[in-house]
Design an enzyme around this catalytic site. Structure first.
Site, mmCIF file in Angstrom:
data_model
loop_
_atom_site.group_PDB
_atom_site.id
_atom_site.type_symbol
_atom_site.label_atom_id
_atom_site.label_comp_id
_atom_site.label_asym_id
_atom_site.label_seq_id
_atom_site.Cartn_x
_atom_site.Cartn_y
_atom_site.Cartn_z
ATOM 1 N N GLU A 158 42.440 19.450 46.810
ATOM 2 C CA GLU A 158 42.187 19.353 45.368
ATOM 3 C C GLU A 158 40.816 18.753 45.034
ATOM 4 O OE1 GLU A 158 45.446 17.311 43.510
ATOM 5 O OE2 GLU A 158 46.954 18.689 44.264
ATOM 6 N N GLU B 9 51.385 22.245 48.128
ATOM 7 C CA GLU B 9 52.095 21.195 47.381
ATOM 8 C C GLU B 9 52.809 21.814 46.195
ATOM 9 O OE1 GLU B 9 49.874 17.805 45.937
ATOM 10 O OE2 GLU B 9 48.836 17.607 47.861
HETATM 11 O O1 IFM Z 1 50.281 12.745 44.468
HETATM 12 C C1 IFM Z 1 49.430 13.816 44.205
HETATM 13 C C2 IFM Z 1 48.746 14.274 45.464
HETATM 14 O O2 IFM Z 1 48.038 13.249 46.076
HETATM 15 C C3 IFM Z 1 47.787 15.389 45.162
HETATM 16 N N1 IFM Z 1 48.428 16.436 44.416
HETATM 17 C C4 IFM Z 1 49.186 16.064 43.251
HETATM 18 C C5 IFM Z 1 50.183 14.981 43.608
HETATM 19 C C6 IFM Z 1 50.996 14.593 42.373
HETATM 20 O O3 IFM Z 1 50.158 14.115 41.377
#
Ligand code: IFM
Length: 468
Positions: free
Chosen positions: A169, A369
Site C-alpha cells: 500500500e 488483504e
Molecule cells: O492494518 C492495515 C494494514 O496494515 C494495511 N492494510 C489495511 C489494514 C487495515 O487498516
C-alpha cells in the site's frame, strides 16, 4: 434477507492470512532491532489513539511458535508477513542483523514444518528512522537503500520463500505519511507526499531488479490498495471529483506499474496544485518492469462530491491526504459500515478485479488483504461472536470468486488479519483479527470467524448463508 447457496471453493486456490511486523511483533528494543519511523511517531504525543505504541503489540516476537500453531489450526496454505526492516537492518544500511535473520528464519522454517507457504512483503511501513532522518521517502536515496535491503533479504531467505511483494500500500506510506501526516513520519507537505509516492514506486522497481537478478523461480509483485471512487451524483462537478480521487488513489500507482507512465490528467491536476512528480530518465522503465503477480488490498469504496467555494473557505487548511483536493468532500454512501466507518461494498471488489483485468494486466492477481474491524467482545464463556466479520468475509469471497468465474485470473485471498493488532493511528481500539487478543494477558482466542474460516477450508466450500 440475503440467501447465499453453498459454494464449492476452486481447487488449488491460495487461501491465507496476513500480518505486518510493527503491528504484532513488539520487542522493539530486543534482538538488535533499530528504531523505525513508527516507533518515533507513536511515541510522539497525540499521534495515536490513547498514545498506543507497538512496543509490545501482540508480543509475537516472543510467541512465535504459539502463533505458528494458530496458523496451522486454520489450515490455510499461505501466510503473508512483512519482516521488520529495522529488525533486519537496524539503520537502513549495511549488513543484516544476524539476530533478525535468525528470528525470520525460525518463522520460515516453522511455517514449512506446518506445511504453510511463507509470503514476504518487503515494506509494510516501518522505515528505519535513520533513513527518515536522511530525508525519508521524498528523497531518492531511500529508494536505493530499499533496493539494497531487498537484495540482502532475498539472499537470506530466497531459498525458502517463493512469493515476494515489494511494497504494501504505497498510497498510505506516501499520502497518509507525508501528506496528511496521520501516519509516520507525520509530515504534512503535498509535494513531499507525491515525491514519496514516486520514490516508493522507484524503490519497487529497483528492488524488483535486485530480486530478479537473484531469483529464477520466485513470484514477484507489488501490493496496492485499490478502492473505487464514485460520485455522489451525476453532476459534472461530482463526477470530476471521483475522477481526481481515482487518479490519486488508484491510477497514480497502476499506470506507472502497468503502462510505464503517470496518467496525464493526474499530472495536470498536480501541476495545477503546484506539485510535480520528480521522475528521472529510466525511472518509469524500472517501475514498469514485468511482474509475476499483483497483490490487491481491498476494503471499501469512496463516495465523493464537490465542495462549494464557501465550504472550502469554511473548512480552512485542514490537513488532507489529497494534493489539490480541498474542494473534494467524502460522504457516506448509505451502505452499512465497519468500525472504521468504511462502507461494506463487496461489488467494489469484483469491479476492481475486472477493471485490473480489463484495463491493465492479465497477470495473476492475489487479494493480499481483505478484512474488517468490528467491536468484538470476549464473552464470559470464552467466545467471540463476530458474525458481522463472517458476513463480510463471505460476501467478499463470493464477489472475488464471481470475478474469477468470469475470467479474472485470481489466484488467492488473504484475510486481514490473523490477530487483533496495532491499527496504526487507531492504536488497539480497532480489532481486525480473526483471533481475539487480550492485550493484558496476551491470550489469543479464536473468534467465530476463525472457526468459520477453518471449517470453510476443511469443507472446501463456503457454507450456505442467510443474513439480514
Ligand atoms: O492494518 C492495515 C494494514 O496494515 C494495511 N492494510 C489495511 C489494514 C487495515 O487498516
Amino acid at each position: 434477507m440475503t440467501e447465499r447457496p453453498r459454494l464449492p471453493l476452486p481447487a488449488g486456490f491460495g487461501w491465507g492470512t496476513a500480518t505486518a511486523s510493527y503491528q504484532i511483533e513488539g520487542a522493539v528494543s530486543e534482538g538488535g532491532r533499530g528504531p523505525s519511523i513508527w516507533d518515533t511517531f507513536s511515541h510522539t504525543p497525540d499521534r495515536t489513539r490513547n498514545g498506543d505504541t507497538g512496543d509490545v503489540a501482540c508480543d509475537h516476537y516472543h510467541r512465535l511458535d504459539e502463533d505458528l500453531d494458530l496458523l496451522a489450526e486454520i489450515g490455510a496454505p499461505y501466510y503473508r508477513f512483512a519482516p521488520s526492516w529495522p529488525r533486519l537492518q537496524p539503520t537502513g544500511s549495511g549488513v543484516l542483523n544476524p539476530e533478525g535473520v535468525q528470528f525470520y528464519s525460525r518463522m520460515i522454517d516453522g511455517l514449512h514444518a506446518r506445511d504453510i507457504e511463507p509470503w514476504i512483503t518487503l515494506y509494510h511501513w516501518d522505515l528505519p528512522q535513520q533513513l527518515e532522518d536522511a530525508g525519508g521517502w521524498p528523497a531518492r536515496a531511500t529508494a536505493e537503500a530499499f533496493a539494497k535491503y531487498a537484495g540482502l533479504v532475498y539472499d537470506a531467505f530466497g531459498d525458502r520463500v517463493r512469493h515476494w511483494t515489494t511494497l504494501n500500500e504505497p498510497w498510505c506510506s506516501a499520502f497518509l505519511g507525508y501528506g496528511q501526516g496521520v501516519h509516520a513520519p507525520g509530515r504534512q507537505d503535498h509535494q513531499d507526499a507525491v515525491a514519496a509516492g514516486h520514490h516508493l514506486l522507484l524503490g519497487h522497481g529497483l528492488a524488483l531488479r535486485e530480486l530478479r537478478s537473484r531469483a529464477s523461480d520466485a513470484e514477484l509483485g507489488i501490493t496496492l490498495n485499490l478502492f473505487p471512487a464514485e460520485p455522489e451524483s451525476d453532476s459534472p462537478e461530482d463526477v470530476d471529483c471521483a475522477r481526481r480521487i481515482d487518479g490519486l488513489m488508484n491510477r497514480f500507482f497502476l499506470d506507472p506499474v502497468f503502462r510505464g507512465t503517470y496518467p496525464d490528467d493526474v499530472v495536470a491536476d498536480l501541476e495545477r496544485a503546484g506539485i510535480s512528480i520528480p521522475v528521472q530518465d529510466g525511472d518509469l522503465e524500472l517501475i514498469s518492469a514485468p511482474l509475476d503477480l499483483l497483490g490487491v488490498n481491498y476494503y471499501t469504496r469512496f463516495v465523493v462530491r464537490a465542495r462549494s467555494p464557501e465550504e472550502v473557505e469554511r473548512r480552512g487548511g485542514r490537513p488532507s491526504p489529497w494534493p489539490g483536493g480541498r474542494d473534494i468532500q467524502f460522504v457516506a454512501g448509505g451502505l452499512p459500515t465497519t468500525e472504521m466507518r468504511w462502507e461494506v461494498y463487496p461489488e467494489g471488489l469484483s469491479n476492481t478485479l475486472h477493471r485490473i483485468a480489463d484495463d491493465y494486466t492479465s497477470i495473476p492477481i492475489w487479494i493480499t488483504e481483505s478484512g474488517s474491524a468490528f467491536g468484538d467482545v470476549l464473552l464470559a464463556d470464552g467466545t467471540v461472536d463476530d458474525q458481522a466479520r463472517i458476513d463480510y468475509l463471505d460476501s467478499h469471497i463470493r464477489a472475488a470468486l464471481e470475478a474469477r468465474e468470469a475470467g479474472v485470473d485470481l489466484r488467492g485471498y488473504f484475510v486481514w488479519s490473523l490477530l487483533d493488532n496495532f491499527e496504526w493511528a487507531f492504536g488497539y481500539e480497532k480489532r481486525f483479527g480473526i483471533y481475539y487478543v487480550d492485550y493484558e494477558t496476551q491470550e489469543r482466542t479464536p473468534k467465530a470467524s476463525a472457526i468459520w474460516l477453518r471449517e470453510t477450508l476443511a469443507d472446501d466450500a463456503l457454507p450456505e448463508r442467510t443474513s439480514a
